[in-house]
Design a protein around this motif. Structure first.
Motif, PDB file in Angstrom:
ATOM      1  N   GLU A 117       0.711  -1.401   0.043  1.00 59.77           N
ATOM      2  CA  GLU A 117      -0.024  -0.096   0.143  1.00 59.77           C
ATOM      3  C   GLU A 117       0.763   1.384   0.137  1.00 59.77           C
ATOM      4  O   GLU A 117       0.249   2.605   0.079  1.00 59.77           O
ATOM      5  N   THR A 118       2.076   1.087   0.040  1.00 65.31           N
ATOM      6  CA  THR A 118       2.859   2.199  -0.119  1.00 65.31           C
ATOM      7  C   THR A 118       2.759   3.149  -1.344  1.00 65.31           C
ATOM      8  O   THR A 118       2.672   2.606  -2.404  1.00 65.31           O
ATOM      9  N   PRO A 119       2.528   4.479  -1.124  1.00 69.90           N
ATOM     10  CA  PRO A 119       2.270   5.372  -2.238  1.00 69.90           C
ATOM     11  C   PRO A 119       3.520   5.226  -3.382  1.00 69.90           C
ATOM     12  O   PRO A 119       4.706   5.127  -3.102  1.00 69.90           O
ATOM     13  N   SER A 120       3.020   5.345  -4.570  1.00 68.46           N
ATOM     14  CA  SER A 120       3.942   5.004  -5.713  1.00 68.46           C
ATOM     15  C   SER A 120       5.212   6.281  -5.599  1.00 68.46           C
ATOM     16  O   SER A 120       6.008   5.887  -6.118  1.00 68.46           O
ATOM     17  N   ARG A 122       6.699   7.369  -2.859  1.00 72.29           N
ATOM     18  CA  ARG A 122       7.688   6.670  -2.012  1.00 72.29           C
ATOM     19  C   ARG A 122       8.287   5.531  -2.728  1.00 72.29           C
ATOM     20  O   ARG A 122       9.505   5.624  -2.481  1.00 72.29           O
ATOM     21  N   SER A 168       0.416   4.779 -13.039  1.00 70.91           N
ATOM     22  CA  SER A 168      -0.033   6.289 -13.198  1.00 70.91           C
ATOM     23  C   SER A 168      -0.761   6.241 -14.671  1.00 70.91           C
ATOM     24  O   SER A 168      -1.670   6.787 -14.867  1.00 70.91           O
TER      25      SER A 168
END
Length: 239
Positions: A117-120, A122, A168
């Motif tokens: 679930e880490t934001p892309s 980061r 994205s």
């Protein structure tokens, strides 16, 4: 990590006792903790060595050996702290190449351990940090002994960065931002053409051109997809 272990243990075995040293016992405690793969014990022994013998010629060895065992144990923050201390305090040391390798491994391991679930943003930033450390190592040591490991790491990082771009692209395509899709997809094809994400980026490019009524461009990219990945499942989504 097997390669790291063999390098480390070989290094430990060749230290011996140096004339005039009085740090033999405390350094032996570091070596024994490293041999036992005990990060906590190695750090404790290292702290004792730093306090009792701050000018010991064997202190850099103790730092990098402790960094290795902590890295192997997944204690990345501790390992990185020790590696940075080694690099800052022991420039030109014979083990500097090895330290640079461990420095890259820390960043790579941190990237691999990021939860799904880490934001892309980061994820990409951590991957680029690992890339940067690898570039430093290869820049200083073009004939590095760790080239094989580095190639594997770079391939993995490239796949990861391409997946971030693909996420994205999917978001932009769903939102109807077709020009953004075209730009991002071309970026993937130009920079990550050998990754698993490339055919998916090409399919998104085809869909974006079709949505804009640019059938000639869509056919050109479809021909490339059929030629380069003739059996890829993504082709079934474009019929």
């Amino acid at each position: 990590m097997a390669l790291l272990a063999s390098v480390l243990l070989a290094g430990c075995a060749t230290q011996g006792v140096r004339p005039g040293d009085d740090d033999t016992a405390v350094y032996r405690a570091v070596v024994e903790a490293v041999s036992a793969s005990d990060c906590a014990a190695a750090r404790q022994a290292l702290q004792s060595m730093q306090a009792q013998h701050p000018n010991s010629a064997r202190l850099p060895d103790a730092r990098i050996e402790t960094a290795y065992v902590c890295l192997s144990a997944g204690e990345l923050a501790e390992a990185e702290e020790l590696i940075i201390a080694f690099l800052e305090q022991s420039p030109g040391h014979p083990s500097e190449e090895y330290a640079r390798y461990l420095h890259a491994l820390v960043a790579y391991a941190r990237w691999r351990e990021l939860p799904p679930e880490t934001p892309s943003v980061r994820v990409a930033a951590q991957a680029r940090q690992a890339f940067g450390r690898i570039r430093v190592l290869v820049g200083q040591y073009p004939e590095t002994a760790y080239a094989s490991d580095l190639r594997t790491m770079l391939m993995d990082l490239r796949e990861g960065l391409a997946r971030v771009e693909l996420e994205s692209i999917a978001t932009d395509l769903q939102a109807g931002r077709h020009q953004a899709v075209i730009s991002r997809a071309n970026y993937v094809l130009n920079h990550y053409a050998t990754t698993e994400s490339a055919p998916f980026a090409l399919a998104a490019l085809i869909n974006a051109h079709r949505a804009r009524g640019e059938e000639a461009a869509a056919r050109t990219h479809l021909y490339r997809l059929e030629s380069d990945w003739p059996d890829h499942p993504v082709l079934q989504t474009l019929q």
